[in-house]
Write a protein that holds these residues in place. Sequence first.
Motif, PDB file in Angstrom:
ATOM      1  N   PRO A 145       1.138  -1.369   0.356  1.00 31.00           N
ATOM      2  CA  PRO A 145       0.269   0.061  -0.125  1.00 31.00           C
ATOM      3  C   PRO A 145       0.802   0.744   0.182  1.00 31.00           C
ATOM      4  O   PRO A 145       2.018   1.584   0.317  1.00 31.00           O
ATOM      5  CB  PRO A 145      -0.313  -0.008   1.069  1.00 31.00           C
ATOM      6  N   ASP A 146      -0.285   2.237  -0.112  1.00 32.70           N
ATOM      7  CA  ASP A 146       0.667   3.083  -0.117  1.00 32.70           C
ATOM      8  C   ASP A 146       1.285   4.103   1.016  1.00 32.70           C
ATOM      9  O   ASP A 146       0.662   3.554   1.820  1.00 32.70           O
ATOM     10  CB  ASP A 146       0.280   4.436  -1.017  1.00 32.70           C
ATOM     11  N   ALA A 147       2.819   5.069   0.692  1.00 31.57           N
ATOM     12  CA  ALA A 147       2.720   4.886   2.636  1.00 31.57           C
ATOM     13  C   ALA A 147       2.141   6.087   2.737  1.00 31.57           C
ATOM     14  O   ALA A 147       1.802   6.960   2.768  1.00 31.57           O
ATOM     15  CB  ALA A 147       4.681   6.016   2.417  1.00 31.57           C
ATOM     16  N   PRO A 148       1.329   6.373   4.304  1.00 28.88           N
ATOM     17  CA  PRO A 148       0.587   6.651   4.919  1.00 28.88           C
ATOM     18  C   PRO A 148       1.285   8.217   5.080  1.00 28.88           C
ATOM     19  O   PRO A 148       2.946   8.577   4.397  1.00 28.88           O
ATOM     20  CB  PRO A 148       0.705   6.498   6.523  1.00 28.88           C
ATOM     21  N   THR A 149      -0.152   9.751   4.894  1.00 32.22           N
ATOM     22  CA  THR A 149       1.342  10.780   4.880  1.00 32.22           C
ATOM     23  C   THR A 149       1.540  10.763   6.733  1.00 32.22           C
ATOM     24  O   THR A 149       1.093  10.165   6.437  1.00 32.22           O
ATOM     25  CB  THR A 149      -0.778  11.863   5.022  1.00 32.22           C
ATOM     26  N   GLY A 150       2.982  11.277   6.087  1.00 28.31           N
ATOM     27  CA  GLY A 150       3.749  11.128   6.971  1.00 28.31           C
ATOM     28  C   GLY A 150       4.593  10.698   7.507  1.00 28.31           C
ATOM     29  O   GLY A 150       5.938  10.869   8.113  1.00 28.31           O
ATOM     30  N   SER A 151       4.616   9.350   6.226  1.00 27.35           N
ATOM     31  CA  SER A 151       5.473   7.917   6.388  1.00 27.35           C
ATOM     32  C   SER A 151       5.863   7.981   5.409  1.00 27.35           C
ATOM     33  O   SER A 151       5.821   8.572   3.852  1.00 27.35           O
ATOM     34  CB  SER A 151       5.338   6.478   6.641  1.00 27.35           C
ATOM     35  N   VAL A 152       7.250   7.656   5.050  1.00 32.40           N
ATOM     36  CA  VAL A 152       8.054   6.828   3.622  1.00 32.40           C
ATOM     37  C   VAL A 152       8.993   5.843   3.729  1.00 32.40           C
ATOM     38  O   VAL A 152       8.866   4.991   5.120  1.00 32.40           O
ATOM     39  CB  VAL A 152       9.060   8.076   3.612  1.00 32.40           C
ATOM     40  N   TYR A 153       8.824   4.662   2.892  1.00 35.39           N
ATOM     41  CA  TYR A 153       9.664   3.637   2.747  1.00 35.39           C
ATOM     42  C   TYR A 153      10.956   3.668   2.529  1.00 35.39           C
ATOM     43  O   TYR A 153      11.318   4.741   1.731  1.00 35.39           O
ATOM     44  CB  TYR A 153       8.982   3.113   1.693  1.00 35.39           C
ATOM     45  N   ALA A 161      25.022  -5.749  11.995  1.00 33.96           N
ATOM     46  CA  ALA A 161      24.758  -4.610  12.764  1.00 33.96           C
ATOM     47  C   ALA A 161      24.595  -3.420  11.916  1.00 33.96           C
ATOM     48  O   ALA A 161      24.356  -2.465  12.829  1.00 33.96           O
ATOM     49  CB  ALA A 161      24.436  -4.609  14.543  1.00 33.96           C
ATOM     50  N   VAL A 162      24.757  -2.566  11.519  1.00 33.51           N
ATOM     51  CA  VAL A 162      24.877  -2.249  10.375  1.00 33.51           C
ATOM     52  C   VAL A 162      24.065  -1.941   9.001  1.00 33.51           C
ATOM     53  O   VAL A 162      24.444  -2.743   8.115  1.00 33.51           O
ATOM     54  CB  VAL A 162      26.580  -1.692   9.726  1.00 33.51           C
ATOM     55  N   HIS A 163      23.386  -0.777   9.014  1.00 29.74           N
ATOM     56  CA  HIS A 163      22.901  -0.586   8.105  1.00 29.74           C
ATOM     57  C   HIS A 163      22.823   0.858   6.423  1.00 29.74           C
ATOM     58  O   HIS A 163      22.993   1.679   7.549  1.00 29.74           O
ATOM     59  CB  HIS A 163      20.987  -0.290   8.913  1.00 29.74           C
ATOM     60  N   VAL A 164      22.733   0.562   5.631  1.00 23.93           N
ATOM     61  CA  VAL A 164      23.145   1.211   5.445  1.00 23.93           C
ATOM     62  C   VAL A 164      21.910   1.440   4.074  1.00 23.93           C
ATOM     63  O   VAL A 164      21.057   0.874   3.248  1.00 23.93           O
ATOM     64  CB  VAL A 164      24.030   0.817   3.556  1.00 23.93           C
ATOM     65  N   SER A 165      21.210   2.744   3.874  1.00 26.91           N
ATOM     66  CA  SER A 165      19.916   3.059   3.418  1.00 26.91           C
ATOM     67  C   SER A 165      20.299   3.941   2.508  1.00 26.91           C
ATOM     68  O   SER A 165      21.735   4.388   1.875  1.00 26.91           O
ATOM     69  CB  SER A 165      19.840   4.813   3.992  1.00 26.91           C
ATOM     70  N   ALA A 166      19.350   2.790   1.595  1.00 28.20           N
ATOM     71  CA  ALA A 166      19.975   3.133  -0.266  1.00 28.20           C
ATOM     72  C   ALA A 166      18.410   4.291  -0.386  1.00 28.20           C
ATOM     73  O   ALA A 166      19.465   4.413  -1.215  1.00 28.20           O
ATOM     74  CB  ALA A 166      19.838   1.806  -0.691  1.00 28.20           C
ATOM     75  N   GLY A 167      18.088   4.744  -0.207  1.00 32.04           N
ATOM     76  CA  GLY A 167      16.876   5.820   0.149  1.00 32.04           C
ATOM     77  C   GLY A 167      15.607   5.672  -0.006  1.00 32.04           C
ATOM     78  O   GLY A 167      15.626   4.455   1.109  1.00 32.04           O
ATOM     79  N   THR A 168      14.382   6.185  -0.437  1.00 30.58           N
ATOM     80  CA  THR A 168      13.437   6.420   0.040  1.00 30.58           C
ATOM     81  C   THR A 168      12.520   6.658  -0.719  1.00 30.58           C
ATOM     82  O   THR A 168      12.788   6.892  -2.378  1.00 30.58           O
ATOM     83  CB  THR A 168      13.085   7.762   1.069  1.00 30.58           C
ATOM     84  N   PHE A 169      11.240   5.883  -0.525  1.00 32.66           N
ATOM     85  CA  PHE A 169       9.840   5.780  -1.770  1.00 32.66           C
ATOM     86  C   PHE A 169       8.963   6.191  -1.042  1.00 32.66           C
ATOM     87  O   PHE A 169       8.800   5.179   0.042  1.00 32.66           O
ATOM     88  CB  PHE A 169       9.638   5.245  -2.612  1.00 32.66           C
ATOM     89  N   ALA A 170       7.414   6.319  -1.851  1.00 34.04           N
ATOM     90  CA  ALA A 170       6.036   6.666  -1.435  1.00 34.04           C
ATOM     91  C   ALA A 170       5.545   5.792  -1.874  1.00 34.04           C
ATOM     92  O   ALA A 170       4.000   5.511  -0.989  1.00 34.04           O
ATOM     93  CB  ALA A 170       5.649   8.080  -1.309  1.00 34.04           C
ATOM     94  N   ALA A 171       5.320   5.125  -2.744  1.00 31.38           N
ATOM     95  CA  ALA A 171       4.681   3.935  -3.597  1.00 31.38           C
ATOM     96  C   ALA A 171       5.353   3.204  -3.679  1.00 31.38           C
ATOM     97  O   ALA A 171       6.196   3.168  -4.784  1.00 31.38           O
ATOM     98  CB  ALA A 171       3.348   5.199  -4.629  1.00 31.38           C
ATOM     99  N   ALA A 172       4.395   1.878  -4.400  1.00 30.00           N
ATOM    100  CA  ALA A 172       4.568   0.953  -5.011  1.00 30.00           C
ATOM    101  C   ALA A 172       4.866   0.940  -6.612  1.00 30.00           C
ATOM    102  O   ALA A 172       4.698   2.042  -7.253  1.00 30.00           O
ATOM    103  CB  ALA A 172       3.866  -0.496  -5.129  1.00 30.00           C
ATOM    104  N   GLY A 173       5.806   0.663  -7.550  1.00 26.52           N
ATOM    105  CA  GLY A 173       5.707   0.247  -8.571  1.00 26.52           C
ATOM    106  C   GLY A 173       7.708   0.077  -9.448  1.00 26.52           C
ATOM    107  O   GLY A 173       7.459  -0.697  -8.136  1.00 26.52           O
ATOM    108  N   GLU A 174       7.905   0.647  -9.518  1.00 25.73           N
ATOM    109  CA  GLU A 174       9.509   0.756  -9.583  1.00 25.73           C
ATOM    110  C   GLU A 174      10.042   2.174  -9.382  1.00 25.73           C
ATOM    111  O   GLU A 174       9.591   3.034  -9.524  1.00 25.73           O
ATOM    112  CB  GLU A 174       9.535   1.113 -11.339  1.00 25.73           C
ATOM    113  N   VAL A 175      10.961   1.913  -9.172  1.00 24.75           N
ATOM    114  CA  VAL A 175      11.406   2.604  -8.263  1.00 24.75           C
ATOM    115  C   VAL A 175      13.351   2.149  -8.352  1.00 24.75           C
ATOM    116  O   VAL A 175      13.811   0.850  -7.824  1.00 24.75           O
ATOM    117  CB  VAL A 175      11.132   2.228  -6.688  1.00 24.75           C
ATOM    118  N   GLU A 176      13.549   3.424  -8.651  1.00 25.71           N
ATOM    119  CA  GLU A 176      15.195   3.658  -8.834  1.00 25.71           C
ATOM    120  C   GLU A 176      16.189   4.247  -7.466  1.00 25.71           C
ATOM    121  O   GLU A 176      15.376   4.729  -7.178  1.00 25.71           O
ATOM    122  CB  GLU A 176      15.641   4.070  -9.912  1.00 25.71           C
TER     123      GLU A 176
END
Length: 212
Positions: A145-153, A161-176
């Motif tokens: 489902p789309d990310a609720p208002t005020g949130s992102v995936y 324990a080391v986490h590296v973020s590759a970025g955020t998106f708000a909805a399903a589909g194709e994400v680069e």
Amino acid sequence: MTCDRARTLYLAGDAGDDELAHLAACAACRDERSALDTTRSALSGRAMWLEPAPHIADQVVAMISGSPAAAVREPRRRAKAWTRLAAVAAAVVVAVGLGIATRPPAPDWEVAMPGTEAAPAATASVKGWNEEGGTRLRLNIAGLPDAPTGSVYEFWLTSDAVHVSAGTFAAAGEVELWVGVARRDYPRLWVTLEKLDEDESLSGVNVMDTGY
Ligand SMILES: [Zn+2]
């Protein structure tokens, strides 16, 4: 020397010694040779310049990509300015050649990333290209489902324990996405739902996860 390049240059009438040697030596290209010759004569014939058959672009594409070629249909004759039509036919060949030159390379790896209990309907494939200084990522996500208002995936790569973020998106589909590390060093891929707040750390709900 790729098959695409040799076939494109041959159709365009620009094949040099290298391309002709490839067409003679390569079994796949030898199989296509008579179809290539048929299309090449259709491209260079006088009837072609009077009016290019509307299916000719499809035919050229099929020929170069090695799919079964349609028979060359006799174009309807109608007098038109031949210079413009010659330019159209030449542009078809050039466009096909450019399309091949810019076709993206196959990914270096691909992995399925299923939804967790928090998003049981979600499925995704993650493709990765190992590049200088990092990894280019393409996610194809369905059922999330789309990310609720005020949130992102947020998409993460993790090693222990080391986490590296590759970025955020708000909805399903194709994400680069792009990340400055390699997957061989950070094998776990996963997605959290993060609130947009001053907390920049990983604090959200895990919605998709490859595990290790
Ligand atoms: Zn070939």
